[in-house]
Design an enzyme around this catalytic site. Sequence first.
Site, short mmCIF file in Angstrom:
data_model
loop_
_atom_site.label_atom_id
_atom_site.label_comp_id
_atom_site.label_asym_id
_atom_site.label_seq_id
_atom_site.Cartn_x
_atom_site.Cartn_y
_atom_site.Cartn_z
N GLN A 73 0.82 -1.22 0.00
CA GLN A 73 0.00 0.00 0.00
C GLN A 73 0.84 1.26 0.00
OE1 GLN A 73 -1.53 -1.17 4.05
NE2 GLN A 73 -1.54 1.04 4.34
N CYS A 79 -5.11 0.13 3.81
CA CYS A 79 -5.00 -1.28 4.21
C CYS A 79 -6.32 -2.02 4.11
CB CYS A 79 -4.44 -1.38 5.63
SG CYS A 79 -5.46 -0.57 6.88
N HIS A 374 -5.58 -1.12 11.74
CA HIS A 374 -5.03 -1.71 10.53
C HIS A 374 -5.82 -2.96 10.15
CE1 HIS A 374 -1.97 -2.36 7.51
NE2 HIS A 374 -1.55 -3.50 8.04
N ASN A 395 0.08 -9.27 5.09
CA ASN A 395 0.05 -7.82 5.25
C ASN A 395 0.10 -7.16 3.88
OD1 ASN A 395 0.04 -5.32 6.48
ND2 ASN A 395 1.73 -5.77 7.85
#
Length: 453
Positions: A73, A79, A374, A395
């Site tokens: 990102q 996110c 997040h 992630n």
Amino acid sequence: MFHFKEEFFVTKEISPEQLADFQANLNTQPAHAVIERAVTKNGILKTAADWQAEVDMAPVFSIDLDTGKVANQKQSGRCWMFAALNTMRHDIKNKLKIEGDFELSQSYTFFWDKLEKANYFYQNVLATAQLPTSDRKVAWLMTTPQQDGGQWDMFMAIIEKYGVVPKSVMPESFSSSASREFNATLNLKLRKDAVELRKLVAANASEAEIAKRKEEMLAEVYRMASYSFGQPPVKFDFEYRDSDKNYHIDRDLTPKAFFAKYIGWNLSDYVSIINAPTADKPYNHMYTVEMLGNVVGGRQVRHLNVDMATFKQVAIDQLKAGESVWFGCDVGQESDRQKGIMDTNLYHKDELFNVDMQMTKADRLDYGESLMTHAMVLTGVDLVDDKPTKWKVENSWGEKVGTKGFFVMSDAWMDEYCYQVVVNKKFLPAELQAVLTEEPKVLAPWDPMGALA
């Protein structure tokens, strides 16, 4: 009832006698001089780190989905979009056996989210226009008119209205990958527009006059987004090569047609499950948050609050079925970004300072110590005697952190710092599926369950 004496509330300065007591207390601490040298040289986290946590969090899992390379990102707060698009990307890549890297366009959904958030902000400004600027709701609106973050239902509202496109059709721009300049510029405009809209209401302007001016404001936002992200495609060709080296092309697709044909999820089947053990949110009930959303007239943000055992079990069941899980957490707590470890035993700051720092999950939420910051994707779990010990996390910070971008989260960390998972409602027990239709309790705009990932 106990009453404090007045002198308890009298301001008292720290006295020389107290300072002497503080120093005496410090001198009684075991190895205080050694600890002082270690912390002053290395800082708190390096001194308090426990190497055993790294051993315990080895990235090996009994259930481990193959989801390909991680995305990045970059310098943006997307996110929640990356995580949601990654769950869909996993599905497409597996079904079509697409060769090489494949992503859905995060810039495309970013464009529409910015436009819709501007409209949502204007609506909230008009709804609160007769309140003074000192009112808490108005102050809350003006603190951050819009930002990059969001929640699952907000992203689904974008998908339902605008569909999705491959990243090759609308790639990244400078502002999508580094959004600070755009956000500062757009928020300046939105605050200035709020001044004008509130003045129009105060002057008893007609609904038609206000609507016309609001439409002009939105046209300006559209222009700003187009210059910054590029114009979103109306039709496009989708082409790819599969793992058998066969070439495919599908012409003249619209974004909504692409979603229907290549993803095809019934989005209403996917529901937000939260764990918020605070007194104001009894388990097994539905909640929403006032003034939280992005698409006016779109999907409402709705949460089903459950105990942690249910929270984890529905995530495990979806992983067992071969489907990854979107989740939201407070990623900065007890985590090592570079090593990609999230574990409550990672640091022992309380032992280092000989200070009790333990708080319950409920107290952390109520007193501002923690909230969702997040969103990522669960792609695996390690089960021992059918109980989770650690989780594999995809992630969206690129491959230079963790294990090629994947993190390991201990089950104890999930208990304390995970707040939301999104699962297909079929994995819920029947009695909880029935609760989904319940009219949600409306929480205040600043409730921690309204935090944007």
